[in-house]
Write a protein that holds these residues in place. Structure first.
Motif: not given
Length: 429
Positions: A314-334
């Motif tokens: 749960y912890g890693l999933r939560g961090l990954s979603l928070l990261y996605l929301s500020i990532s900008g949806f670039g290739f590396t970030e995705l």
């Protein structure tokens, strides 16, 4: 019967027939998960063809997810009363009927009826409870691994079909994409009719890991008793704090997976200029890592403290979603998101099933897990509708991603407050 001949052939080679049942169940759950996942391909085409609001389409998908969850406990009871094969075949026919009739819909209420009620009911009868039932009946050993395989088929099927369905929808229309998934369901139904058996005792076999066959249970209870048994089980466990904690954390699991990402991913990526095929391809990558992560979680759940496994998942999933929301949806970030989120997509299921059985009893585990799974799908429905509503009102999915990420962090903290079940295998095993 073909299953008897196959069982005899396998026994001569010291292979348990339970693995045939696992493969058949895996294919069935893969096909029905593909039908569930295809909903994510429909949102934009239906919006463009009929002009329906995304919030209205999301409501239909939310109804589907609610029924998918609410029917879990009753599916377990029906499988006990009527048999696994009969229930699964009926469910597959219901799903196929809903898909074919949706080719002719013209009003949004028809979408709610067919994709919300009909397909929601059919998929609810073949949900994760089917995998939990097969694992509990056919395996005394390797149960965690089997649950991991079943879970992987359900979650991965919702993801790996999407790239192909998106490509078919874009090239030939959404009806062609759904025709393909109907064909897959037909193949699964043939396997079920030929190879599925309800219990090892039907073939005179012990469960895998046992030495003596168990007696086949009597099926002389009235149908009304079958319908009431899930409610009686709920009444028995609703006073146990461990049940509500598992229910609540699984609510967060559904909120942060199929309700949000699976349902809205193509639309989320579309806001950043990505085509449906490219977005679905990213989900396919998530599906590959999910397959590895979920099977690994099943293996780990047989060996380590499941509370701490859930904390990390749960912890890693939560961090990954928070990261996605500020990532900008670039290739590396995705790419980073696909790896970490994919590994945790439904890795929570095997430890949750194990904790349910260890804390609340093996005999009632399928029914109790059915109610825990209801929490999962209520969370999924909340996200399916809520994310669509946020998108319509705020023109962004980012608040939904951030809320889901924070809920995962809270679930991670909550699960470690569970008392360690006596049946849990020590971490040093």
């Amino acid at each position: 019967m073909l299953s008897t001949s196959v069982s005899a052939w396998l026994s001569a080679r010291n292979i348990h027939y339970g693995w045939v049942v696992v493969v058949t169940t895996f294919l069935t759950m893969l096909a029905t998960a593909g039908a569930m996942g295809s909903a994510g391909v429909l949102i934009q085409p239906l919006h463009q063809e009929f002009g329906w609001d995304i919030a209205d389409i999301s409501f239909a998908m939310a109804v589907r997810l609610v029924l998918f969850g609410l029917l879990g406990p009753f599916a377990a009871a029906f499988m006990t009363h009527f048999g696994v094969r009969q229930v699964v075949c009926s469910a597959l026919l219901l799903i196929m009927s809903g898909i074919v009739l949706s080719f002719f819909m013209q009003e949004v209420w028809q979408l709610v009826l067919l994709w919300g009620v009909v397909i929601g009911t059919g998929t609810g009868m073949t949900a994760l409870v089917l995998g939990a039932t097969v694992a509990t009946r056919w395996f005394s050993k390797r149960r965690g691994l089997v649950i991991g395989l079943m879970t992987a088929s359900n979650a991965t099927g919702q993801l790996v079909f999407l790239p192909l369905l998106a490509a078919l929808s874009e090239a030939y229309g959404w009806r062609t994409a759904l025709t393909f998934i109907t064909g897959v369901l037909v193949v699964a139904m043939v396997f079920v009719m030929l190879l599925m058996r309800d219990r090892p005792a039907d073939l005179g076999l012990p469960a895998y890991g046992d030495t003596q066959p168990g007696p086949a249970p009597r099926r002389d209870q009235a149908f009304l008793t079958t319908l009431v048994s899930p409610l009686k089980t709920l009444h028995e466990v609703c006073g146990r704090p461990v049940f509500w904690l598992l229910f609540g954390t699984f609510f967060v699991c559904g909120l942060s997976t199929n309700g949000l990402i699976q349902t809205h991913w193509i639309s989320i990526c579309g806001d950043f200029g990505m085509t449906a095929v490219t977005a679905a391809g990213t989900l396919g990558v998530i599906g590959v890592f999910d397959f590895l992560g979920t099977i690994g979680a099943g293996w780990l759940s047989d060996r380590y403290d499941n509370r701490w496994l859930l904390f990390w998942f749960y912890g890693l999933r939560g961090l990954s979603l928070l990261y996605l929301s500020i990532s900008g949806f670039g290739f590396t970030e995705l790419s980073v998101f696909a790896i970490f989120y994919g590994l945790d997509w439904v890795a929570t299921v095997p430890p949750t099933v194990k904790l349910t059985a260890d804390s609340l009893g093996r005999e009632k585990a399928p029914l109790v897990f059915g109610w825990v799974f209801t929490g999962h799908q209520l969370g999924a429905a909340t996200a399916a509708f809520g994310a669509g509503w946020l998108r319509s009102d705020y023109e962004s999915y980012m608040p939904a991603l951030q809320m889901a990420g924070l809920m995962c962090i809270l679930a991670a903290l909550a699960v470690v407050t569970l008392r360690r079940p006596a049946a849990t295998i020590p971490a040093t095993a």
